[in-house]
Write an enzyme that holds these catalytic residues in place. Structure first.
Site, PDB file in Angstrom:
ATOM      1  N   ASP A  87      -7.697 -44.159  61.764  1.00  0.00           N
ATOM      2  CA  ASP A  87      -7.559 -44.759  63.090  1.00  0.00           C
ATOM      3  C   ASP A  87      -8.804 -45.559  63.462  1.00  0.00           C
ATOM      4  O   ASP A  87      -9.915 -45.040  63.459  1.00  0.00           O
ATOM      5  CB  ASP A  87      -7.299 -43.671  64.137  1.00  0.00           C
TER       6      ASP A  87
ATOM      7  N   ASP B  38     -15.319 -45.553  62.096  1.00  0.00           N
ATOM      8  CA  ASP B  38     -15.558 -46.370  63.293  1.00  0.00           C
ATOM      9  C   ASP B  38     -16.297 -45.625  64.387  1.00  0.00           C
ATOM     10  O   ASP B  38     -16.757 -46.232  65.351  1.00  0.00           O
ATOM     11  CB  ASP B  38     -14.221 -46.839  63.881  1.00  0.00           C
TER      12      ASP B  38
ATOM     13  N   ASP C  74     -11.863 -43.355  57.072  1.00  0.00           N
ATOM     14  CA  ASP C  74     -11.117 -42.863  58.219  1.00  0.00           C
ATOM     15  C   ASP C  74      -9.895 -43.764  58.363  1.00  0.00           C
ATOM     16  O   ASP C  74      -9.855 -44.856  57.795  1.00  0.00           O
ATOM     17  CB  ASP C  74     -12.009 -42.924  59.458  1.00  0.00           C
TER      18      ASP C  74
END
Length: 599
Positions: free
Chosen positions: A126, A436, A124
């Site tokens: 961000d 995250d 990922d």
């Protein structure tokens, strides 16, 4: 219960508690220096065709239109801020590799994972590759949300003078929308810490609200909101402020705005900030102000590719913003004589998928169209499941073979089925995905697909370092707890004797002993309670340890243990280990084994 074999083991479980750690000469781990042979994965041929337009974000520095040749720039890495004495990145494959790994940068393992079986590693962007600075980015999100509440949703202008404490909220909390409460729960979903706005609820209030029910609450949507991503911390803090504001100024909030409505308004304001591009425009103008530089990302990506693995990026951000952020993360690692935006960072990936709309992206039955992105213009081109389509008026698609000087393919939308086809993935278990977000990245990819997963928990670095420093304190807390148990057992025995045993027993003597024991119990209880509170407050003044709630794992820790095969504080920590490493968890222990099996 999982107990680490010793404090310097390569991997331990989320369920570890510092009171279980035994002293060790050093919290660091040493590997022998080894080197990888270069067997770069061949990314295959690139097919280029005509595209249609789309709008783009613009960075504050110019776009370099020259794509040129992307060669091996391993000798051009700049000195790195997180490396001792400004040396080159200390990745495992480098001559400087095999150094001690600080306890805060280790990778911890919940389920065995042999990296030799992994053929593709995905990321990922961000809050995974790009770690945003909470003191600037979250403050920016908070200020933007406040403005939307005032200007678009009718809240009083005095809200514009409010300030944001970015350290107050933590992940793993649950918002009670109906009651205006913020909760922290253990892994069994028992509420251990609760606040109404910023006012702490007493034990009696907690029990009365959440403990005296015939049917236990699930604490899930729609009545509750989970703060499971760092993006949500600002909105949680604003919700708490609005709860206090409404309680003290009931006539100043919009008519009919109860706690649940206020939360809905906060969410709507956040969505407005994202839709009008307010946040991303500000980040694009000055990425360094909002994003942490991690100088180990490029060496880590290069090592993975040199080991023969495919790498891919799947992000919900669109191409224009993705390109700006990835340029910032990667361009300062190479010496190219300028700060111009270019596409050199694409050399570290085989496939980039933007606008993926996770978690829906992870469903095999997702029928979202897959468009190819032309990097220079940002234009989108129709594809047939990733393959080029002939344009109107042409009998065949226009192709541009992908040679050594071309870059990876960039797409928008699509689904995981498209990704598997593009990377020629034969089995879901051959993919490791790093993210995250428990629900958006980890749970779906793990539960629905069977991908192997790694969760990035930035808060973990400070947490494990504090755990190491407080290991003696935690041992003393365990001794105090045992002492309480022993005193209570004696009290129960004496009371039983008074009630059921020989009538000739010396009641006066037993009563005196009881009084003394109860005094000791109260003294130990107060000491233990105060010491435990002080220990937890060293992690966070309000919410305590991220992974613990008292002696139990927190709900957040329980989710990490269930859904993340690996977890670590930074994505670049992957570069500190061999790309062929076999990650092994510690042995599971149940309570009945704890005092029997040595550890």
């Amino acid at each position: 219960m999982r107990i680490p074999r010793n404090p310097v083991s390569v991997s331990v479980s989320v369920s570890f508690c510092l009171s279980f750690l035994s002293p060790s000469p050093s919290p660091s781990l040493t590997f022998s220096s080894q080197f990888l042979s270069k067997s770069t994965l061949s990314p295959g041929k690139r097919k280029r065709f005509h595209s249609s337009g789309s709008s783009q974000l613009h960075a504050s520095y110019p776009m370099n239109k020259s794509r040129g040749t992307v060669g091996d720039q391993s000798s051009n890495f700049l000195q790195m801020g997180n490396i001792d004495q400004g040396q080159k990145p200390c990745v495992w494959s480098s001559p400087e590799g095999g150094r001690k790994i600080e306890i805060g940068k280790r990778i911890f393992c919940n389920r065995s994972l042999n990296m030799k079986s992994i053929v593709a590693v995905g990321f990922d962007m961000d809050y995974t590759l790009a770690q945003y600075k909470p003191e600037t980015f979250e403050s920016l999100a908070y200020e933007g949300t406040i403005k939307k509440l005032v200007n678009d949703l009718g809240y009083p202008r005095e809200l514009l003078s409010w300030s944001f404490d970015w350290k107050y909220m933590v992940r793993g909390l649950v918002l009670d929308k109906k009651r205006g409460n913020i909760l922290k729960m253990d892994r069994h979903k028992y509420v251990k810490v609760a606040y109404h706005g910023f006012k702490e609820l007493s034990k009696e209030e907690k029990v009365g609200t959440y403990g005296n029910t015939l049917i236990r609450d699930s604490f899930d949507e729609p009545d509750y909101a989970l703060i499971d991503t760092l993006f949500s911390l600002a909105e949680a803090y604003l919700f708490a402020q609005l709860v206090d504001y409404r309680d003290n100024n009931p006539g100043k909030v919009p008519a009919g705005a109860d706690y649940s409505r206020m939360y809905k308004d906060v969410r709507a304001a956040v969505d407005l900030c994202h839709r009008d591009g307010t946040l991303k425009q500000m980040v694009a103008k000055d990425p360094k102000r909002y994003i942490n530089e991690d100088t180990a990302i490029v060496p880590m990506l290069k090592m993975l590719r040199d080991s023969g693995r495919a790498t891919f990026l799947v992000t919900n951000s669109l191409w224009d913003y993705t390109n700006i952020v990835m340029n910032f993360l990667c361009e300062s690692r190479t010496i190219n004589g300028s700060n111009q935006i270019n596409f050199d960072w694409l050399q570290y990936f085989d496939v980039v998928i933007t606008g993926s709309a996770k978690p829906g992206f992870f469903h095999e039955d997702n029928r979202a169209n897959l468009f190819e992105v032309e990097p220079e213009s940002g234009m989108l081109v129709n594809t047939d499941n990733g393959s080029p389509m002939a344009q109107v008026g042409s009998s065949s698609p226009t192709l541009s073979l992908k040679g050594p000087n071309k870059m990876c393919r960039v797409f928008q939308g699509g689904s995981v089925g498209h990704l598997h086809k593009l990377l020629s993935i034969g089995s879901s278990s051959q993919v490791l995905y790093v993210g995250d977000h428990i629900y958006g990245d980890i749970l779906r990819s793990k539960k629905v697909l069977g991908w192997r997963t790694m969760l990035v928990v930035p808060e973990l670095e400070r947490e494990v370092e504090l755990l190491w420093e407080l290991r003696d304190t935690r041992k003393q807390l365990r001794l105090l707890r045992n002492q309480r148990d022993q005193i209570e057992d004696k009290i129960h025995r004496l009371k039983w004797s008074l009630k059921f045993e020989d009538v000739n027993v010396d009641e006066k003597k037993i009563s005196s002993e009881l009084d003394e024991l109860e005094s000791q119990r109260e003294q130990v209880r107060l000491t233990h309670q105060q010491s435990q509170r002080e220990c937890h407050q060293k992690f966070h003044k309000v919410w305590g340890q991220l992974m613990k709630t008292g002696y139990q794992n927190s709900r957040f820790a329980h989710q990490v243990e269930r859904f993340a095969c690996l977890y670590s504080s930074q994505v670049s920590n992957l570069g500190l280990y061999s790309p062929n490493k076999y990650y092994r968890p510690s042995e599971d222990f149940m309570p009945h084994e704890f005092d029997i099996i040595p550890w």
